[in-house]
Design an enzyme around this catalytic site. Structure first.
Site: not given
Length: 385
Positions: A60, A311, A241, A359, A361, A243, A269-270, A273, A313-314
């Site tokens: 990530s 972790n 992930g 996260h 895990e 981006g 996380c990703f 989103q 940023g979006f």
């Protein structure tokens, strides 16, 4: 994988000068740490006091230059057991006071040596507290680290930084995901089969599922719906992930296909989103994001407060104060960050699907959120719609 030109990296010289240049013109001078050369990325900070090896190898962090807020880094060296992937993914690394000599029975080499061997350009000896405060006030931004022969006039370096790609609009998941499917076998008796979509998955994630009797089929980010169901999954998982989630059209289409079949679904996380977008919510870029292993989150379904590993940023733009109607039934925000009220989890109320922004895990800890894997198991144990 750094964005630096491999031709610029060379063997590190002791006490080689280095300079960090932010896109707004502020700069910090220090010493080279790791490889000598130049690199570019998005400057972000991580508040974790431990777990630097897991941070470095988290996919990530692809195309990000990580600033460690903990002043002393590298004291346990580097081992061969804790990496979350096969390589370091950060574009650059910033520390204040690197350990001179590592001291740990599992250590195989120094952090400086590991960074250099993988071509990761870093900088040490700068005021990381001042840099972190600057990023908190101004927001995450593009940055360059330059050392050795890469150092030029700061005006020239600043121009290079401003030419580097931004994180907004970056489609990066396929760059870090596996190219070939692989299987992580269940530990003990196999109870379920899960298709895990690799958008930048960490090694500990399928291991946590395997501990619960799940055989995990890790599939590339480009997997099709037919490929997902070819493994006859009891559940589908979407990983973390890098981006901008606004670019992730294929994962969104894939998840919508899973939701249409009402297969138990879990995203982190990703993946959170992606669920947000699949349900019709928007996403947006946070000013400086959440990164570290000490972020307080409340599970609104139980009232419990957890300290969690982050972790991102979006974030997902979903209403906190109501249940929303979506194409797949009712949805609500299940978790929220207590620092800034950012959406940290979603769940569907009419079918088995949920996600969290952090996260669970948490290889370097904390483990407050490990129950979420049990919640996924419960969904797969339940009746199918």
């Amino acid at each position: 994988m750094t964005i630096s030109n491999p031709g610029h990296a060379s063997k590190r010289k002791e006490a080689s000068p280095a300079v960090l240049v932010l896109e707004d013109g502020r700069s910090f001078r220090g010493r080279a740490y790791g490889a000598v050369g130049e690199t570019f990325g998005e400057a972000v900070f991580s508040t974790g006091m431990t777990g630097y090896q897991e941070t470095l190898t988290d996919p990530s962090y692809h195309r990000q230059v990580v600033v460690m807020t903990a002043p002393h880094v590298g004291n346990t060296g580097v081992n061969d057991e804790d990496p979350e992937s096969k390589r370091i993914w950060v574009s650059g690394y910033v520390v204040r006071d690197p350990a001179r000599v590592p001291s740990n029975w599992r250590s195989r080499r120094t952090l400086d040596e590991e960074l250099a061997s993988q071509g990761v350009v870093g900088i040490s000896g700068i005021d990381t507290r001042a840099l972190t405060r600057h990023l908190r006030e101004r927001g995450a931004m593009r940055v360059g680290i330059f050392s050795g022969n890469a150092i030029e006039d700061e005006g020239v370096l600043l121009a290079k930084v401003r030419q580097a790609p931004e994180m907004s609009g970056a489609d990066l998941a396929a760059e870090v995901a596996t190219k070939e499917a692989y299987v992580v076998p269940a530990v003990g008796t196999k109870k379920f089969t899960v298709a895990a979509i690799d958008l930048g998955i960490k090694g500990m994630t399928p291991h946590r599922m395997a501990e619960r009797g799940i055989e995990v089929h890790v599939l590339p980010a480009t997997a099709t719906l037919d490929e997902v169901y070819a493994v006859q999954p009891d559940g589908v998982f979407f990983s973390n992930g890098p981006g901008d989630p606004s670019t992730a059209d294929h994962p969104v289409a894939l998840m919508r296909g899973v939701l249409e079949r009402k297969t138990p679904l879990f995203g982190i996380c990703f993946g959170n989103q992606i669920l947000g977008r699949s349900l019709g919510f928007g996403t947006y870029k946070l000013k400086y994001g959440h990164r570290g292993i000490n972020q307080p989150v409340q599970d609104r379904t139980t009232g419990k407060v957890e300290v969690t590993a982050h972790n991102h940023g979006f974030a997902v733009d979903a209403p906190l104060d109501k249940v929303s109607d979506t194409a797949f039934g009712r949805a609500e925000v299940s978790h929220v960050c207590l620092n800034d009220q950012v959406v940290e989890g979603l769940q569907l109320l009419d079918q088995p699907a949920f996600s969290v922004q952090y996260h669970p895990e948490a290889a370097a800890g904390p483990h407050d959120a490990a129950y979420l894997f049990d919640r996924f198991v419960t969904l797969m144990e339940g009746p199918r719609a």
